[in-house]
Design a protein around this motif. Sequence first.
Motif, mmCIF file in Angstrom:
data_model
loop_
_atom_site.group_PDB
_atom_site.id
_atom_site.type_symbol
_atom_site.label_atom_id
_atom_site.label_comp_id
_atom_site.label_asym_id
_atom_site.label_seq_id
_atom_site.Cartn_x
_atom_site.Cartn_y
_atom_site.Cartn_z
ATOM 1 N N ALA A 81 0.827 -1.206 0.000
ATOM 2 C CA ALA A 81 0.000 0.000 0.000
ATOM 3 C C ALA A 81 0.864 1.258 0.000
ATOM 4 C CB ALA A 81 -0.933 0.008 1.215
ATOM 5 N N ARG A 82 2.013 1.219 0.700
ATOM 6 C CA ARG A 82 2.862 2.399 0.701
ATOM 7 C C ARG A 82 4.316 2.053 0.957
ATOM 8 N NH1 ARG A 82 2.337 6.311 5.444
ATOM 9 N NH2 ARG A 82 4.042 4.962 6.058
ATOM 10 N N CYS A 83 4.763 0.894 0.514
ATOM 11 C CA CYS A 83 6.163 0.581 0.778
ATOM 12 C C CYS A 83 6.752 -0.159 -0.404
ATOM 13 C CB CYS A 83 6.284 -0.255 2.051
ATOM 14 S SG CYS A 83 7.999 -0.620 2.476
ATOM 15 N N GLU A 84 7.892 0.327 -0.860
ATOM 16 C CA GLU A 84 8.527 -0.262 -2.038
ATOM 17 C C GLU A 84 9.259 -1.552 -1.713
ATOM 18 O OE1 GLU A 84 9.289 2.544 -0.524
ATOM 19 O OE2 GLU A 84 11.451 2.924 -0.448
ATOM 20 N N TYR A 85 9.392 -1.866 -0.444
ATOM 21 C CA TYR A 85 10.113 -3.090 -0.061
ATOM 22 C C TYR A 85 9.206 -4.322 0.000
ATOM 23 C CZ TYR A 85 13.517 0.348 1.768
ATOM 24 O OH TYR A 85 14.409 1.388 1.925
ATOM 25 N N ALA A 86 7.898 -4.103 -0.016
ATOM 26 C CA ALA A 86 6.959 -5.213 0.223
ATOM 27 C C ALA A 86 7.040 -6.236 -0.905
ATOM 28 C CB ALA A 86 5.545 -4.676 0.359
ATOM 29 N N CYS A 87 7.264 -7.490 -0.535
ATOM 30 C CA CYS A 87 7.431 -8.549 -1.521
ATOM 31 C C CYS A 87 6.118 -9.271 -1.829
ATOM 32 C CB CYS A 87 8.465 -9.556 -1.017
ATOM 33 S SG CYS A 87 10.088 -8.836 -0.778
ATOM 34 N N TYR A 88 5.069 -8.953 -1.116
ATOM 35 C CA TYR A 88 3.749 -9.536 -1.405
ATOM 36 C C TYR A 88 2.701 -8.624 -0.800
ATOM 37 C CZ TYR A 88 3.781 -11.267 3.439
ATOM 38 O OH TYR A 88 3.816 -11.358 4.809
ATOM 39 N N ASP A 89 1.440 -8.933 -1.087
ATOM 40 C CA ASP A 89 0.356 -8.076 -0.615
ATOM 41 C C ASP A 89 -0.051 -8.500 0.798
ATOM 42 O OD1 ASP A 89 -1.890 -6.548 -0.187
ATOM 43 O OD2 ASP A 89 -2.715 -6.865 -2.198
ATOM 44 N N THR A 90 0.598 -7.890 1.785
ATOM 45 C CA THR A 90 0.365 -8.282 3.183
ATOM 46 C C THR A 90 -1.102 -8.089 3.584
ATOM 47 O OG1 THR A 90 1.081 -6.073 3.857
ATOM 48 C CG2 THR A 90 2.709 -7.819 3.998
ATOM 49 N N GLN A 91 -1.719 -6.997 3.113
ATOM 50 C CA GLN A 91 -3.114 -6.758 3.496
ATOM 51 C C GLN A 91 -4.037 -7.826 2.923
ATOM 52 O OE1 GLN A 91 -2.647 -2.512 2.674
ATOM 53 N NE2 GLN A 91 -1.217 -3.381 4.126
ATOM 54 N N ASP A 92 -3.762 -8.241 1.704
ATOM 55 C CA ASP A 92 -4.665 -9.197 1.073
ATOM 56 C C ASP A 92 -4.598 -10.564 1.751
ATOM 57 O OD1 ASP A 92 -6.616 -9.550 -1.133
ATOM 58 O OD2 ASP A 92 -5.264 -11.205 -1.578
ATOM 59 N N LEU B 243 18.784 0.483 -5.510
ATOM 60 C CA LEU B 243 18.643 -0.963 -5.377
ATOM 61 C C LEU B 243 17.193 -1.308 -5.026
ATOM 62 C CD1 LEU B 243 21.847 -1.623 -3.241
ATOM 63 C CD2 LEU B 243 21.603 -1.810 -5.723
ATOM 64 N N ARG B 244 16.661 -2.301 -5.722
ATOM 65 C CA ARG B 244 15.270 -2.690 -5.453
ATOM 66 C C ARG B 244 15.169 -4.198 -5.288
ATOM 67 N NH1 ARG B 244 11.432 -0.258 -9.812
ATOM 68 N NH2 ARG B 244 9.892 -0.601 -8.156
ATOM 69 N N ILE B 245 14.174 -4.595 -4.530
ATOM 70 C CA ILE B 245 13.939 -6.030 -4.318
ATOM 71 C C ILE B 245 13.797 -6.747 -5.655
ATOM 72 C CG2 ILE B 245 12.860 -5.720 -2.048
ATOM 73 C CD1 ILE B 245 10.112 -5.959 -3.499
ATOM 74 N N GLY B 246 14.048 -8.049 -5.669
ATOM 75 C CA GLY B 246 13.945 -8.836 -6.903
ATOM 76 C C GLY B 246 12.513 -8.963 -7.391
ATOM 77 N N ASN B 247 12.369 -9.647 -8.534
ATOM 78 C CA ASN B 247 11.037 -9.800 -9.127
ATOM 79 C C ASN B 247 10.369 -11.136 -8.796
ATOM 80 O OD1 ASN B 247 10.612 -7.328 -10.499
ATOM 81 N ND2 ASN B 247 12.165 -7.932 -12.001
ATOM 82 N N ASP B 248 11.159 -12.149 -8.477
ATOM 83 C CA ASP B 248 10.588 -13.465 -8.177
ATOM 84 C C ASP B 248 10.323 -13.536 -6.677
ATOM 85 O OD1 ASP B 248 9.753 -16.048 -8.159
ATOM 86 O OD2 ASP B 248 11.744 -16.929 -8.498
ATOM 87 N N ARG B 249 9.153 -13.043 -6.308
ATOM 88 C CA ARG B 249 8.893 -12.794 -4.885
ATOM 89 C C ARG B 249 7.951 -13.811 -4.252
ATOM 90 N NH1 ARG B 249 6.984 -7.055 -6.751
ATOM 91 N NH2 ARG B 249 8.899 -6.477 -7.833
ATOM 92 N N GLY B 250 8.056 -13.925 -2.951
ATOM 93 C CA GLY B 250 7.167 -14.793 -2.187
ATOM 94 C C GLY B 250 7.383 -14.549 -0.715
ATOM 95 N N VAL B 251 7.157 -15.569 0.087
ATOM 96 C CA VAL B 251 7.387 -15.423 1.526
ATOM 97 C C VAL B 251 8.236 -16.570 2.057
ATOM 98 C CG1 VAL B 251 5.275 -14.143 2.087
ATOM 99 C CG2 VAL B 251 5.240 -16.629 2.142
ATOM 100 N N SER B 252 8.954 -16.273 3.136
ATOM 101 C CA SER B 252 9.543 -17.303 3.980
ATOM 102 C C SER B 252 8.600 -17.444 5.177
ATOM 103 C CB SER B 252 10.921 -16.886 4.492
ATOM 104 O OG SER B 252 11.796 -16.654 3.414
ATOM 105 N N ILE B 253 8.407 -18.683 5.645
ATOM 106 C CA ILE B 253 7.505 -18.886 6.791
ATOM 107 C C ILE B 253 8.309 -19.415 7.975
ATOM 108 C CG2 ILE B 253 5.391 -20.006 7.625
ATOM 109 C CD1 ILE B 253 4.459 -20.232 4.757
ATOM 110 N N PHE B 254 8.074 -18.795 9.129
ATOM 111 C CA PHE B 254 8.759 -19.142 10.386
ATOM 112 C C PHE B 254 7.721 -19.596 11.399
ATOM 113 C CE2 PHE B 254 11.199 -16.149 8.027
ATOM 114 C CZ PHE B 254 12.530 -16.449 8.242
ATOM 115 N N ALA B 255 8.050 -20.605 12.177
ATOM 116 C CA ALA B 255 7.076 -21.137 13.133
ATOM 117 C C ALA B 255 7.600 -21.036 14.559
ATOM 118 C CB ALA B 255 6.761 -22.596 12.805
ATOM 119 N N GLY B 256 6.686 -20.772 15.485
ATOM 120 C CA GLY B 256 6.970 -20.990 16.897
ATOM 121 C C GLY B 256 7.437 -19.804 17.708
ATOM 122 N N ALA B 257 7.335 -18.579 17.203
ATOM 123 C CA ALA B 257 7.784 -17.444 18.022
ATOM 124 C C ALA B 257 6.803 -17.187 19.156
ATOM 125 C CB ALA B 257 7.924 -16.193 17.174
#
Lengths: 382, 438
Positions: free
Chosen positions: B181-192, B317-331
């Motif tokens: 929505a307002r950040c050039e670093y976002a690698c996916y649509d967090t709100q969605d 410098l900008r984030i790459g184009n092949d984007r996704g998420v890493s998932i972490f468990a247990g915090a």
Amino acid sequence: MAFISSGYNPDKPMENRITDIGPKKYDQFYPPVIAANKGKWLYHEYLKPGVLVHVSETGDKVFTVRCGGARLMSTSHIREICEIAEKHCDGYVRWTTRNNIEFMVDSQDKVEPLVKDLEGRKFAGGSFKFPVGGTGSGVSNIVHTQGWVHCHTPATDASGPVKATMDALFDDFKDHRMPAHVRVSLACCLNMCGAVHCSDIAILGYHRKPPMLDHEYLDKMCEIPLAIAACPTAAVKPAKVKLENGTEVKSVAVKNERCMFCGNCYTMCPSMPLADKEGDGIVLMVGGKVSNRISTPKFSKVVVAFIPNEAPRWPTTTATIKKIIETYSADANKYERLGDWAERIGWERFFEKCELEFTHHLIDDFRDPAYYTWRQTSQFKF
Amino acid sequence: MAKHETPLLDQLETGPWPSFVSDLKQEAEKRAKNEENIEFQIPSDVVEDLLGVLELSFKDGATHWKHGGIVGVFGYGGGVIGRYCDQPGLFPGVAHFHTMRVNQPGAKFYKAEYLRQLCDLWDFRGSGITNMHGSTGDIIFLGTTTPQLEEVFYEMTHKFDQDLGGSGSNLRTPADCIGQARCEYACYDTQDICYDLTMEYQDELHRPAFPYKFKFKFDGCPNCCVASIARSDLSFIGTWRDEIRIDQEAVQAYVGGEIAPNGGAHSGRDWGAFDIEKEVIDLCPTKCMWMENGQMKIDDKECTRCMHCINVMPRALRIGNDRGVSIFAGAKAPILDGAQMGSLIVPFIKAESPYTEIKEEVIEPIWDWWMEEGKNRERLGELMKRQGLQKLLEMAGLKPVPQMVQEPRHNPYIFWKEEEVTGGWTRDVDEFRKNHLR
């Protein structure tokens, strides 16, 4: 005050009931410039502390003015925020994760009138309502918990120490002079609903007296096995107790020297209260971070084992925090977070420079991870 | 004239930072005057009594709120937290002072019109005091009486199309960073994804079926502005697996001092001229970048995407184009067995609507395991510690890869499974004794 029904019929609770509809969908509240440029942003800059510009590949810009606020907020205050949003931003406003309020406008000429308006508003007591700042390499707003205003387990207040601390750090809320950003958090007990354990500076409420036992009521109020199971150090065991009137009741006994005052028993059993004016106070932890930037995320470390609750303004707590931040600011390299600085100079040097006393309380002795925090090399500094 | 003297709290009205005491006082005064003739459904002096009981806590050094109290709305097991004052005689206005959690919109964007509706409702049926926002993300309505709970819920759902958030052993209200929505670093649509999963798992959010709380949080990039890796049972952090995009002209503009590093975040002090070697290349944790003939070079295969270079030079410098998420468990925070950071369980997965793979191959198998094996009040991270990371991987069908560990184990105490050992474990001791005398 006559009861006015919403339309809900207590005799037929399922009649016309609406459930499971979730939150408002995010895009209903996007300002037009956000809706038009989502996913197209190229870069951002801080025009000055508290003011950001984000530039889109479409050529559009959004200017954000960030201001601080107490997260404990009245509807009067929210209505004032609405009024400001309507006056300057077509009614749009947002909050950040750190309890800051952000007003967004789509052209630079709207920025200064907005900043001026925000900075001009003061509470009757004299404090700013909307101080602009909280960006870049400065001190942002404190994330915190409820404290004495609404919680049943706190070992300190939340809003009070937060106000006192932010007063002490106010100049750095409005400045960019730190080596990197400094995140301060407060949790009023070990439950940490504020999850302060990865903050540059964590202010943590802590109990130091084992639970009192309300024997007469304990078995009536609590599931004794749950209270026993709740104890992480197995300090609670079942016990039969003779009351003064001679009746024998089922209750619990606590091995006090095993208690580390987490309060988990009290969470399960209201007849085991821990809170105490002399026992309760503040632990300071430093050097945590959540960002993966340069170094990996890390936990905050305990550097002050106890400071008494000095209501209403917690002067020892705020002075100690100020000293740590000033020492860090003077000594750290550009981009270096507080924890990275402490690790580079060595924790022995951290205590020396911050003029903090190192005591046995600061050596970890809780479970396996403790071993990995002891020094296992001849490399150390005198 | 204030109902209670508050000499200690009054000392928190001075100083520059916004004073919650001044704010509470203005609310108390507004309710006392009631210029709009609101038919308050809870005591009109509720804020006066809140100030009174808080003053008493400042004096006593301890809280005056009782433990718990089971209240809620019909059919839900969360969203309302019961709260009663332990001095109801002195402060009748806050004798019942229950919290309601209201599920916030993504990234906490609002319109004034909607916020005013919430304010109207909360002035009428509650204390007029809120938290904007609770630590997990909800709007917190702070303080109403038991009879008003259903009324508030009815009005919220019928008039504002708005539901409650989570509490207790539920899925807690998911939260996200501002993202694309307002950040050039976002690698996916967090709100969605936050909205999608919140809607998909409404049942888990409202009706406690878990051993304990469970949190999702969505960070758009490894800067982790919502701290997902420290506090969510499943943390989603945006990442990419191709190359950082470089604008060499902009690199030169940074080198030449035409653009302030880090977006001007260090403007409060003279740190000297920007030095790309010292400030970017030497600080790269994998030393995978260098300057060559005035050009910035990055060995992307060695990059661990720490974001430092991108944070310092966002225009180059900008984030790459092949984007996704890493998932972490247990915090989780320290209760009970100490704090835990999220552990990597999925190095990379695409995060695209409708997120079927994330739901069916990560979230749901992990929930099945935790609901089957988790003890009462045991967080996912504690179950992982008790049964091992490999158990989670096995139950979710995730393939172990070296990315999941900091380093391999320090001991050879491997729990081999029988089927992994040639010939199995059933042996004949008499056969053994033929070659090995007693």
